[in-house]
Design a protein around this motif. Structure first.
Motif, PDB file in Angstrom:
ATOM      1  N   LEU A 115       0.820  -1.209   0.000  1.00  0.00           N
ATOM      2  CA  LEU A 115       0.000   0.000   0.000  1.00  0.00           C
ATOM      3  C   LEU A 115       0.853   1.256   0.000  1.00  0.00           C
ATOM      4  CD1 LEU A 115      -2.908   1.106   0.195  1.00  0.00           C
ATOM      5  CD2 LEU A 115      -2.666   1.027   2.677  1.00  0.00           C
ATOM      6  N   GLY A 116       2.023   1.182   0.590  1.00  0.00           N
ATOM      7  CA  GLY A 116       2.802   2.392   0.798  1.00  0.00           C
ATOM      8  C   GLY A 116       3.821   2.711  -0.276  1.00  0.00           C
ATOM      9  N   HIS A 117       3.986   1.880  -1.287  1.00  0.00           N
ATOM     10  CA  HIS A 117       5.028   2.113  -2.274  1.00  0.00           C
ATOM     11  C   HIS A 117       4.508   1.921  -3.700  1.00  0.00           C
ATOM     12  CE1 HIS A 117       7.257   1.002   1.409  1.00  0.00           C
ATOM     13  NE2 HIS A 117       8.115   1.910   0.991  1.00  0.00           N
ATOM     14  N   GLY A 118       4.707   2.928  -4.515  1.00  0.00           N
ATOM     15  CA  GLY A 118       4.488   2.779  -5.948  1.00  0.00           C
ATOM     16  C   GLY A 118       3.086   3.036  -6.440  1.00  0.00           C
ATOM     17  N   LEU A 119       2.076   2.916  -5.582  1.00  0.00           N
ATOM     18  CA  LEU A 119       0.703   3.070  -6.043  1.00  0.00           C
ATOM     19  C   LEU A 119       0.349   4.544  -6.219  1.00  0.00           C
ATOM     20  CD1 LEU A 119      -1.210   0.420  -3.913  1.00  0.00           C
ATOM     21  CD2 LEU A 119      -0.153   0.159  -6.153  1.00  0.00           C
ATOM     22  N   ARG A 120      -0.408   4.829  -7.268  1.00  0.00           N
ATOM     23  CA  ARG A 120      -0.880   6.186  -7.508  1.00  0.00           C
ATOM     24  C   ARG A 120      -2.223   6.399  -6.826  1.00  0.00           C
ATOM     25  NH1 ARG A 120      -1.112   5.267 -13.741  1.00  0.00           N
ATOM     26  NH2 ARG A 120      -2.392   3.658 -12.783  1.00  0.00           N
ATOM     27  N   ALA A 121      -2.671   7.631  -6.858  1.00  0.00           N
ATOM     28  CA  ALA A 121      -3.922   7.964  -6.161  1.00  0.00           C
ATOM     29  C   ALA A 121      -5.100   7.170  -6.714  1.00  0.00           C
ATOM     30  CB  ALA A 121      -4.192   9.463  -6.280  1.00  0.00           C
ATOM     31  N   GLY A 122      -5.118   6.901  -8.000  1.00  0.00           N
ATOM     32  CA  GLY A 122      -6.247   6.207  -8.596  1.00  0.00           C
ATOM     33  C   GLY A 122      -6.151   4.697  -8.564  1.00  0.00           C
ATOM     34  N   ASP A 123      -5.017   4.155  -8.108  1.00  0.00           N
ATOM     35  CA  ASP A 123      -4.852   2.709  -8.048  1.00  0.00           C
ATOM     36  C   ASP A 123      -5.608   2.141  -6.848  1.00  0.00           C
ATOM     37  OD1 ASP A 123      -3.246   2.886 -10.277  1.00  0.00           O
ATOM     38  OD2 ASP A 123      -1.377   2.907  -9.136  1.00  0.00           O
ATOM     39  N   PHE A 124      -5.963   0.873  -6.954  1.00  0.00           N
ATOM     40  CA  PHE A 124      -6.806   0.245  -5.927  1.00  0.00           C
ATOM     41  C   PHE A 124      -6.205  -1.110  -5.574  1.00  0.00           C
ATOM     42  CE2 PHE A 124     -10.384  -2.469  -4.680  1.00  0.00           C
ATOM     43  CZ  PHE A 124     -11.019  -1.671  -3.725  1.00  0.00           C
ATOM     44  N   ILE A 125      -5.888  -1.322  -4.303  1.00  0.00           N
ATOM     45  CA  ILE A 125      -5.304  -2.584  -3.861  1.00  0.00           C
ATOM     46  C   ILE A 125      -6.266  -3.302  -2.935  1.00  0.00           C
ATOM     47  CG2 ILE A 125      -4.075  -1.454  -1.952  1.00  0.00           C
ATOM     48  CD1 ILE A 125      -1.855  -3.585  -2.354  1.00  0.00           C
ATOM     49  N   ALA A 126      -6.297  -4.621  -3.040  1.00  0.00           N
ATOM     50  CA  ALA A 126      -7.201  -5.416  -2.218  1.00  0.00           C
ATOM     51  C   ALA A 126      -6.532  -6.748  -1.891  1.00  0.00           C
ATOM     52  CB  ALA A 126      -8.519  -5.666  -2.948  1.00  0.00           C
ATOM     53  N   ARG A 127      -6.989  -7.345  -0.813  1.00  0.00           N
ATOM     54  CA  ARG A 127      -6.611  -8.734  -0.542  1.00  0.00           C
ATOM     55  C   ARG A 127      -7.580  -9.615  -1.298  1.00  0.00           C
ATOM     56  NH1 ARG A 127      -6.878 -12.164   5.094  1.00  0.00           N
ATOM     57  NH2 ARG A 127      -5.653 -13.969   4.391  1.00  0.00           N
ATOM     58  N   PHE A 128      -7.040 -10.405  -2.197  1.00  0.00           N
ATOM     59  CA  PHE A 128      -7.875 -11.242  -3.051  1.00  0.00           C
ATOM     60  C   PHE A 128      -8.368 -12.467  -2.311  1.00  0.00           C
ATOM     61  CE2 PHE A 128      -8.599 -14.219  -6.587  1.00  0.00           C
ATOM     62  CZ  PHE A 128      -9.417 -13.446  -7.394  1.00  0.00           C
ATOM     63  N   GLY A 129      -7.562 -12.938  -1.373  1.00  0.00           N
ATOM     64  CA  GLY A 129      -7.905 -14.124  -0.598  1.00  0.00           C
ATOM     65  C   GLY A 129      -6.649 -14.895  -0.251  1.00  0.00           C
ATOM     66  N   GLY A 130      -6.613 -15.504   0.953  1.00  0.00           N
ATOM     67  CA  GLY A 130      -5.431 -16.251   1.345  1.00  0.00           C
ATOM     68  C   GLY A 130      -4.197 -15.367   1.326  1.00  0.00           C
ATOM     69  N   GLU A 131      -3.172 -15.809   0.568  1.00  0.00           N
ATOM     70  CA  GLU A 131      -1.938 -15.037   0.441  1.00  0.00           C
ATOM     71  C   GLU A 131      -1.891 -14.259  -0.862  1.00  0.00           C
ATOM     72  OE1 GLU A 131      -0.878 -19.222  -1.047  1.00  0.00           O
ATOM     73  OE2 GLU A 131      -2.250 -18.288   0.369  1.00  0.00           O
ATOM     74  N   GLU A 132      -3.037 -14.002  -1.447  1.00  0.00           N
ATOM     75  CA  GLU A 132      -3.115 -13.285  -2.716  1.00  0.00           C
ATOM     76  C   GLU A 132      -3.588 -11.842  -2.520  1.00  0.00           C
ATOM     77  OE1 GLU A 132      -4.662 -15.956  -6.154  1.00  0.00           O
ATOM     78  OE2 GLU A 132      -5.759 -16.513  -4.348  1.00  0.00           O
ATOM     79  N   PHE A 133      -3.001 -10.945  -3.285  1.00  0.00           N
ATOM     80  CA  PHE A 133      -3.423  -9.552  -3.342  1.00  0.00           C
ATOM     81  C   PHE A 133      -3.648  -9.184  -4.805  1.00  0.00           C
ATOM     82  CE2 PHE A 133      -0.770 -10.136   0.373  1.00  0.00           C
ATOM     83  CZ  PHE A 133      -1.458  -9.480   1.382  1.00  0.00           C
ATOM     84  N   ALA A 134      -4.329  -8.089  -5.026  1.00  0.00           N
ATOM     85  CA  ALA A 134      -4.571  -7.625  -6.388  1.00  0.00           C
ATOM     86  C   ALA A 134      -4.558  -6.106  -6.424  1.00  0.00           C
ATOM     87  CB  ALA A 134      -5.908  -8.145  -6.917  1.00  0.00           C
ATOM     88  N   VAL A 135      -4.089  -5.567  -7.537  1.00  0.00           N
ATOM     89  CA  VAL A 135      -4.069  -4.120  -7.738  1.00  0.00           C
ATOM     90  C   VAL A 135      -4.767  -3.800  -9.044  1.00  0.00           C
ATOM     91  CG1 VAL A 135      -2.633  -2.078  -8.118  1.00  0.00           C
ATOM     92  CG2 VAL A 135      -1.918  -3.811  -6.457  1.00  0.00           C
ATOM     93  N   VAL A 136      -5.745  -2.912  -8.985  1.00  0.00           N
ATOM     94  CA  VAL A 136      -6.401  -2.395 -10.181  1.00  0.00           C
ATOM     95  C   VAL A 136      -5.774  -1.041 -10.494  1.00  0.00           C
ATOM     96  CG1 VAL A 136      -8.576  -1.693 -11.244  1.00  0.00           C
ATOM     97  CG2 VAL A 136      -8.550  -3.567  -9.580  1.00  0.00           C
ATOM     98  N   ALA A 137      -5.256  -0.900 -11.705  1.00  0.00           N
ATOM     99  CA  ALA A 137      -4.606   0.348 -12.108  1.00  0.00           C
ATOM    100  C   ALA A 137      -5.308   0.898 -13.355  1.00  0.00           C
ATOM    101  CB  ALA A 137      -3.121   0.109 -12.391  1.00  0.00           C
ATOM    102  N   PRO A 138      -6.313   1.744 -13.182  1.00  0.00           N
ATOM    103  CA  PRO A 138      -7.033   2.292 -14.348  1.00  0.00           C
ATOM    104  C   PRO A 138      -6.130   3.205 -15.167  1.00  0.00           C
ATOM    105  CG  PRO A 138      -8.256   2.603 -12.299  1.00  0.00           C
ATOM    106  CD  PRO A 138      -6.876   2.201 -11.921  1.00  0.00           C
ATOM    107  N   GLY A 139      -6.392   3.265 -16.459  1.00  0.00           N
ATOM    108  CA  GLY A 139      -5.647   4.159 -17.333  1.00  0.00           C
ATOM    109  C   GLY A 139      -4.168   3.827 -17.398  1.00  0.00           C
TER     110      GLY A 139
END
Length: 230
Positions: A115-139
């Motif tokens: 959450l604290g590194h590299g993500l822009r204001a419009g990016d969206f990070i979530a815990r996908f489940g278990g040990e998985e995460f996901a980042v949505v980066a529009p545009g």
């Protein structure tokens, strides 16, 4: 009763009574407004919890699905939508060695780092489940999404959390990256499957890696039922 004998006192008493009744009504109305505000705030807080992962404090899978759907159908969407699928390498072995409480703490640390590194204001990070995460980066086009993924990978490696069974002796992550233009012929699930397929390739290639869609399919997505390795 007082007005005939004491007109001034009687009138003052009448005025005081009217003011008192009005004040009591006003206070009752204020109490009702405050109670309604508390109920609305409690409802909003409960609704918010539905979209939050209780372990990491990130958004959860439900929130991710809704965000992807909203981005896919956003009016005037011209640029591609990128999706990063992130998996902790050999996390089962980490849990087996240190226990599930340590595994939970590891996931919380990773969530903070991601959450604290590299993500822009419009990016969206979530815990996908278990040990998985996901980042949505529009545009975000594929090259920029790959750069973001590698930045996240390096940040996690730099944490240097011990993992004797890990490739480098520390906790690492693998990331699959896909990007696509939103069209009426495809949907968010296609993008999700493409990123999942790329994650599978990253795992097969040795872990602690970033992989993308096949070069020939860099601007498309397709449904693929493959799953990644642990």
């Amino acid at each position: 009763m007082l007005i005939p004998g004491y007109p001034v006192l009687g009138i003052c008493g009448a005025i005081a009574a009217v003011v008192g009744i009005g004040l009591r009504g006003t206070l009752a109305q204020v109490d009702l407004v405050e109670e309604e505000f508390r109920l609305v705030r409690s409802r909003d807080e409960l609704q918010g919890l539905v979209f939050v992962d209780s372990l990491t404090g990130l958004a959860n899978r439900r929130a991710l699905d809704e965000r992807l759907l909203r981005e896919w159908h956003r009016p005037g969407q011209q640029e591609p939508i990128a999706l990063l699928m992130i998996d902790v390498d050999q996390f089962k072995e980490f849990n087996d060695r240190y226990g599930h409480l340590a595994g939970d703490e590891c996931l919380r640390s990773l969530a903070t780092a991601l959450l604290g590194h590299g993500l822009r204001a419009g990016d969206f990070i979530a815990r996908f489940g278990g040990e998985e995460f996901a980042v949505v980066a529009p545009g975000t086009r594929l090259p920029a999404a790959l750069a973001l993924a590698d930045e996240l990978r390096r940040q996690v490696e730099a944490l240097a959390m011990p993992h004797p069974q890990g490739k480098l002796g520390v906790v690492t992550i693998s990331i699959g990256v896909a990007a696509a233009h939103a069209t009426s012929e495809s949907g968010p699930l296609d993008l999700l499957n493409a990123a999942d397929r790329a994650l599978y390739r990253a795992k097969q290639s040795g872990r602690n890696r970033v992989a993308s869609q096949d070069d020939a399919l860099a601007n498309t997505v397709r449904i693929d039922g493959s799953r990644y390795l642990g």
